[in-house]
Structures are given as structure tokens and as C-alpha cells.
Motif scaffolding. Sequence first.
Motif, PDB file in Angstrom:
ATOM      1  N   UNK A 138       0.820  -1.214   0.000  1.00  0.00           N
ATOM      2  CA  UNK A 138       0.000   0.000   0.000  1.00  0.00           C
ATOM      3  C   UNK A 138       0.852   1.261   0.000  1.00  0.00           C
ATOM      4  N   UNK A 139       2.170   1.097   0.112  1.00  0.00           N
ATOM      5  CA  UNK A 139       3.092   2.228   0.243  1.00  0.00           C
ATOM      6  C   UNK A 139       3.846   2.446  -1.067  1.00  0.00           C
ATOM      7  N   UNK A 140       3.946   3.678  -1.488  1.00  0.00           N
ATOM      8  CA  UNK A 140       4.682   3.987  -2.722  1.00  0.00           C
ATOM      9  C   UNK A 140       6.160   3.685  -2.540  1.00  0.00           C
ATOM     10  N   UNK A 141       6.866   3.523  -3.642  1.00  0.00           N
ATOM     11  CA  UNK A 141       8.310   3.316  -3.588  1.00  0.00           C
ATOM     12  C   UNK A 141       8.978   4.506  -2.897  1.00  0.00           C
ATOM     13  N   UNK A 142       9.769   4.229  -1.876  1.00  0.00           N
ATOM     14  CA  UNK A 142      10.414   5.286  -1.101  1.00  0.00           C
ATOM     15  C   UNK A 142       9.593   5.751   0.084  1.00  0.00           C
TER      16      UNK A 142
END
Length: 277
Positions: A138-142
Motif C-alpha cells: 500500500x506504500x509507494x516506492x520510497x
Amino acid sequence: MTDTSQHALWNGPSGEVWVEAQALLDGMFAPLAEQLAGAVPAGQPAQVLDVGCGTGAVCLAIAARLGEGGHCSGVDISAPMIARAVERAAAAGLQIDFAVGDAQRHRFAPARLDRIVSRFGVMFFDDPVQAFANLRQATRSGGTLHALAWRSAAENPFMTTAERAAAPFLALPPRTADGPGQFAFANRQRVRDILADSGWRDIDVTAVGQVCSIRTADLHRYVSLLGPVGGMLRDPQIDAALRTRVLQVVEQAFAPFVQGDRVEFVAACWALRAVAP
């Protein structure tokens, strides 16, 4: 403890008690909420999720910091606590989305979040690797994870004082070493392995200690309501004389933590930080 029993626990007496004791608990753990909120850059348009958000204290603190386009949401398995969080956000005039759900299995939009935070909400999963993998997707890259979890019971004597004092009087349920439960993340290497196995990188698990407190006048209420002892004392089948005796003994056991009109202790925690690849 299975996920089913966690659901029953937090949607039954434990969830209701945490709602009843919301102000007391918010005051006790305010320094930890400030740690998590203070790490969110002020004025940024970040998308933030609070896992195990309870009655919403951390969400409220973060939402007040975010800039235009920023948004905070919270998820918790406890419907009573989420209902209270919704009320508090509305009263504060803050746009926060709250959802009743198990973060281990909840269908989050993929790669949307900039930051995931949690104050004592990540130790209750029946499959923590699955849970953190679900949160990672659910978390974007970075994007980042910043969570606080209790270290061991031995390092947190305040949290087990009531149980030790009440043990001669009550048949309290034993704690399991690896949870789910309050001290499930006591082992630092286990926590690192969970995060690595669930796909996070740049993992850091650091010991932190934070002085927390309640009013001495609130100690009786704290002991009566919360923890395994409070749960057992709320049982209507408990003899009234026994309940009175246990409360007297337990409150006396907290004497080393009493500093005038405050009861103070150090919350020995792990600060979990990681980055989504």
C-alpha cells in the motif's frame, strides 16, 4: 491468540474500556504521539496511514500538521474505538478517514501511501509477515514506516506491576512470548526478520525510552479498568471483598512510580523504521 479472538477482544470489553479511558490513555501516551507526529514534515501534502489507530490521537496530531493535499487515515479492528475516533475528528474539524478493519488483510489501494505510522498497533497480528507485506504494497516506492512497539515485559515493569501484585489473588491468563499481544515484538531480531521477510528495506529497529505519566488521582481508575487485572476485576462474578482487596494491594504496588501528584514510568519501546522498495 487467533485473529478471531483479537476481533472479539477489541470489539467487546477491551475496546469499550479503551473508549471509556480515552482521555486518560491519551494523556499517558501523549509524548509517544508527539514523537510520531513530530516526525511528519509540517505543511507537506503527505498521505499517511495510522495502523491500530484506536480512538484517533495520533491521527488527530498528524492531520493537524499536514499541508494542502495531505491526508491522514486510520484503521483499527475495534469498531467502538473507531466510532470514538470519528466523533473526535468531527469535533476538531479535521478530515480524517477511519476504517474498521484488520490491517493484515484490509484491501488498501496499492502504492498510495507516503508514510505508515503506528503507536502500539502492530503487535497483534496473527501473521505479522503477511501484515507488513500488505502494508508495504500500500506504500509507494520510497515511502516510509515508523512504528512504536513495546520492548520486553522485563524492561517495562510498570506495565506488569498490576499482574505481579494480583497474582496471589487472581488466576490471570499467562502471556505468550511471541504474541499476538503487547510484548510480541520484544525480540529485536525477530522484528527485523519480520520486516525483511515482508519486503521492507533500510530497516532500523532502535531502542527508545520515553517518560510517560498519569495523575496520581487517576491510578485507581487505571488499575480498575485496564490490563489483564482490570479485565478480571470487571467480571461481575468476582467477589466484591476480593475486588477491594486486590485493588488495595495493586495500588500499593505502584508506590515506586508515584512522584507527588504524578505516576511516572519509562515506556521502553522499539522504534521501527523502514522504507518501501
